[in-house]
Scaffold this motif. Structure first.
Motif, PDB file in Angstrom:
ATOM      1  N   ALA A  94       0.825  -1.204   0.000  1.00 53.89           N
ATOM      2  CA  ALA A  94       0.000   0.000   0.000  1.00 53.89           C
ATOM      3  C   ALA A  94       0.864   1.261   0.000  1.00 53.89           C
ATOM      4  O   ALA A  94       0.584   2.231  -0.709  1.00 53.89           O
ATOM      5  CB  ALA A  94      -0.930  -0.003   1.207  1.00 53.89           C
ATOM      6  N   GLY A  95       1.946   1.212   0.807  1.00 53.09           N
ATOM      7  CA  GLY A  95       2.852   2.352   0.857  1.00 53.09           C
ATOM      8  C   GLY A  95       3.514   2.611  -0.482  1.00 53.09           C
ATOM      9  O   GLY A  95       3.653   3.763  -0.923  1.00 53.09           O
ATOM     10  N   ALA A 145       1.670   6.692  -6.725  1.00 52.87           N
ATOM     11  CA  ALA A 145       0.596   7.609  -7.096  1.00 52.87           C
ATOM     12  C   ALA A 145       0.993   9.059  -6.838  1.00 52.87           C
ATOM     13  O   ALA A 145       0.686   9.956  -7.635  1.00 52.87           O
ATOM     14  CB  ALA A 145      -0.673   7.257  -6.319  1.00 52.87           C
ATOM     15  N   GLU A 146       1.688   9.293  -5.734  1.00 50.74           N
ATOM     16  CA  GLU A 146       2.159  10.647  -5.420  1.00 50.74           C
ATOM     17  C   GLU A 146       3.154  11.115  -6.472  1.00 50.74           C
ATOM     18  O   GLU A 146       3.112  12.278  -6.916  1.00 50.74           O
ATOM     19  CB  GLU A 146       2.790  10.682  -4.030  1.00 50.74           C
ATOM     20  CG  GLU A 146       3.414  12.020  -3.637  1.00 50.74           C
ATOM     21  CD  GLU A 146       2.396  13.131  -3.458  1.00 50.74           C
ATOM     22  OE1 GLU A 146       2.783  14.307  -3.599  1.00 50.74           O
ATOM     23  OE2 GLU A 146       1.217  12.843  -3.184  1.00 50.74           O
ATOM     24  N   VAL A 150       1.921  15.823 -12.745  1.00 48.82           N
ATOM     25  CA  VAL A 150       0.780  16.591 -13.241  1.00 48.82           C
ATOM     26  C   VAL A 150       0.725  17.974 -12.616  1.00 48.82           C
ATOM     27  O   VAL A 150       0.446  18.970 -13.281  1.00 48.82           O
ATOM     28  CB  VAL A 150      -0.535  15.823 -12.962  1.00 48.82           C
ATOM     29  CG1 VAL A 150      -1.745  16.631 -13.419  1.00 48.82           C
ATOM     30  CG2 VAL A 150      -0.499  14.464 -13.646  1.00 48.82           C
ATOM     31  N   ARG A 151       1.005  18.046 -11.308  1.00 43.02           N
ATOM     32  CA  ARG A 151       0.928  19.325 -10.611  1.00 43.02           C
ATOM     33  C   ARG A 151       1.867  19.344  -9.436  1.00 43.02           C
ATOM     34  O   ARG A 151       2.114  18.329  -8.796  1.00 43.02           O
ATOM     35  CB  ARG A 151      -0.501  19.584 -10.120  1.00 43.02           C
ATOM     36  CG  ARG A 151      -0.998  18.579  -9.090  1.00 43.02           C
ATOM     37  CD  ARG A 151      -2.395  18.863  -8.631  1.00 43.02           C
ATOM     38  NE  ARG A 151      -2.454  20.144  -7.963  1.00 43.02           N
ATOM     39  CZ  ARG A 151      -3.586  20.800  -7.733  1.00 43.02           C
ATOM     40  NH1 ARG A 151      -4.723  20.290  -8.116  1.00 43.02           N
ATOM     41  NH2 ARG A 151      -3.578  21.961  -7.117  1.00 43.02           N
ATOM     42  N   PHE A 193      -3.018  14.283  -2.583  1.00 41.24           N
ATOM     43  CA  PHE A 193      -4.111  14.745  -1.730  1.00 41.24           C
ATOM     44  C   PHE A 193      -4.803  15.944  -2.354  1.00 41.24           C
ATOM     45  O   PHE A 193      -6.034  16.019  -2.393  1.00 41.24           O
ATOM     46  CB  PHE A 193      -3.595  15.106  -0.336  1.00 41.24           C
ATOM     47  CG  PHE A 193      -4.679  15.624   0.581  1.00 41.24           C
ATOM     48  CD1 PHE A 193      -5.436  14.747   1.347  1.00 41.24           C
ATOM     49  CD2 PHE A 193      -4.956  16.975   0.661  1.00 41.24           C
ATOM     50  CE1 PHE A 193      -6.450  15.216   2.168  1.00 41.24           C
ATOM     51  CE2 PHE A 193      -5.969  17.459   1.478  1.00 41.24           C
ATOM     52  CZ  PHE A 193      -6.709  16.565   2.236  1.00 41.24           C
ATOM     53  N   LEU A 194      -4.013  16.911  -2.857  1.00 41.13           N
ATOM     54  CA  LEU A 194      -4.608  18.101  -3.451  1.00 41.13           C
ATOM     55  C   LEU A 194      -5.495  17.742  -4.637  1.00 41.13           C
ATOM     56  O   LEU A 194      -6.584  18.288  -4.815  1.00 41.13           O
ATOM     57  CB  LEU A 194      -3.510  19.075  -3.891  1.00 41.13           C
ATOM     58  CG  LEU A 194      -2.740  19.776  -2.770  1.00 41.13           C
ATOM     59  CD1 LEU A 194      -1.577  20.550  -3.345  1.00 41.13           C
ATOM     60  CD2 LEU A 194      -3.649  20.699  -1.984  1.00 41.13           C
ATOM     61  N   GLY A 195      -5.017  16.794  -5.472  1.00 42.83           N
ATOM     62  CA  GLY A 195      -5.802  16.388  -6.617  1.00 42.83           C
ATOM     63  C   GLY A 195      -7.098  15.707  -6.221  1.00 42.83           C
ATOM     64  O   GLY A 195      -8.171  16.015  -6.755  1.00 42.83           O
TER      65      GLY A 195
END
Length: 411
Positions: free
Chosen positions: A15-16, A22-23, A29-30, A176-178
């Motif tokens: 999971a980590g 993913a991060e 992307v941003r 998180f922001l996304g």
């Protein structure tokens, strides 16, 4: 049991790794937004004293070193929010903050007790402790967080305290922001109703409270016989309003909409002309901002500055002090006979009527040049009140860095 624990550990590891992956993808992307909102601690005790050493209890996200309870010579204390610290550029470090620059220039101890997120009410609550550290002079640079923390209340009511806390904890996570953006409706509108709105009446109430709390700080200092220097506060008029009240205007002009969380820095609007923006509905603060930028960037500075100031004064989700706030602080200084450093006016004089964007890291935090400017502005008054010679610090250049791509003020 051992097999279950092993599987659990393996699951956590997988999971980590998936979250890290993913991060990493999200960061392609941003970029994560710079920290703006940092809630001050809800505790009565702000300092812990042990064996004559003082430890500030609230130190995130910037370290505040321990210091001696009793000064060995003259002591100056600076109080305020994240703008007296390296609020948007933590790489500056403590030595790059304007209190440290003042200490070097004046040759006396200057303690920076700025607390990110603190408004005047927070400063007042901690002020008796500050007076207990035997200062010879106190410098106050505060004003933005009066509005910021007022809108934070609305943010918590709207999203709930858990999501608000999550936004603070994970503010450096693009993932998180996304995800937060995906599950959140337009930043300041739900249907036709703005959220977290501060209208004219609410702004006036916030200003009155700010001035009331500053006045109480001045009264306590006067009773203790400690001189105080107030200051107006500077912010970046070239950063767009955080309140996205008509984001479709960017579509009309063929511009990319500001991303949620990235709107705190000036936009690159190269090529935008006043002819493209003159027919926009200027009752929308984003449209007024774009019109002001088009005028300014085309050299029509007087017209552009008024529109940019109005966009800042009228935004419903204010992250920065407006002109009425600075006027109120000027009036307080005059009525109480308190020395005033008019940082806002000095910044404007160097930027052809608007604060130089090259002195600000984002919507309100000074960058390295901004901290140099604040040190130069506070130094003469601090030296006078301490009976020291003026160190003669010079204001830095307002010329942009080679790769800044920002609106160019006078150099």
């Amino acid at each position: 049991m051992k097999r279950i624990l092993n599987r659990l550990a393996l699951g956590l590891l997988v999971a980590g790794l998936l979250l890290a992956g993913a991060e990493a993808i999200a960061r392609l992307v941003r970029e994560p937004a710079p920290p703006i909102l940092v809630a001050p601690p809800e505790r009565e005790q702000a300092f812990r004293v042990t064996s004559g050493r003082v430890t500030p209890i609230f130190q995130r996200p910037f370290e505040i070193p321990d210091f001696a309870e009793e000064p060995s010579g003259q002591r100056v204390i600076v109080i305020g929010g994240s703008t007296v610290r390296a609020g948007a550029e933590p790489d500056l470090g403590i030595d790059g903050e304007f209190p440290a620059l003042l200490e070097q220039a004046l040759g006396v101890e200057v303690l920076n007790l700025g607390v990110p997120g603190a408004n005047a009410e927070d400063l007042l609550r901690r002020f008796p402790d500050v007076l207990g550290f035997s200062p010879d002079l106190i410098l106050v640079y505060s004003g933005h967080n009066a509005y910021v923390m007022a809108t934070q209340v609305g943010l918590q009511e709207e999203l709930g305290s858990a999501r608000t806390l999550g936004a603070l904890i994970f503010r450096n996570s693009s993932l998180f922001l996304g995800l937060n953006e995906l599950i959140t409706t337009a930043p300041v509108r739900i249907g036709n109703k703005p959220r977290f709105e501060l209208g004219a009446d609410e702004r006036e109430q916030v200003r009155d409270l700010h001035i009331q709390h500053l006045g109480e700080i001045l009264d306590l200092a006067r009773q203790a016989g400690v001189p105080v220097v107030l200051s107006t506060v500077a912010s970046n008029p070239f950063a767009p309003p955080v309140a996205q009240d008509c984001p479709e205007v960017f579509d009309v002009l063929g511009l990319a909409r500001p991303q949620l969380g990235s709107e705190h820095r000036p936009l690159d609007l190269a090529g935008l002309r006043p002819e493209q923006t003159q027919d926009l509905d200027l009752s929308c603060t984003q449209a007024r901002y774009l019109h002001g930028r088009a005028l300014w960037d085309s050299g029509r500075h007087e017209e552009g500055s008024e529109h940019l100031d109005l966009a800042r004064d009228l935004e419903t989700l204010p992250m920065r002090a407006d002109r009425p706030m600075n006027d109120a602080m000027r009036a307080l200084a005059q009525v109480t006979g308190t020395p005033l450093v008019d940082a806002d006016r000095a910044f404007r004089e160097r930027g052809m009527g608007l604060e130089p964007p090259t002195w600000l890291a984002d919507v309100l935090h000074p960058n390295a040049a901004g901290h140099l400017a604040l040190a130069a502005l506070f130094a003469p008054e601090a030296a006078r009140l301490l009976g020291l010679p003026d160190p003669g610090l010079s204001l830095p250049s307002t010329a942009p860095a080679a790769d800044a791509g920002q609106p160019r003020p006078a150099g």
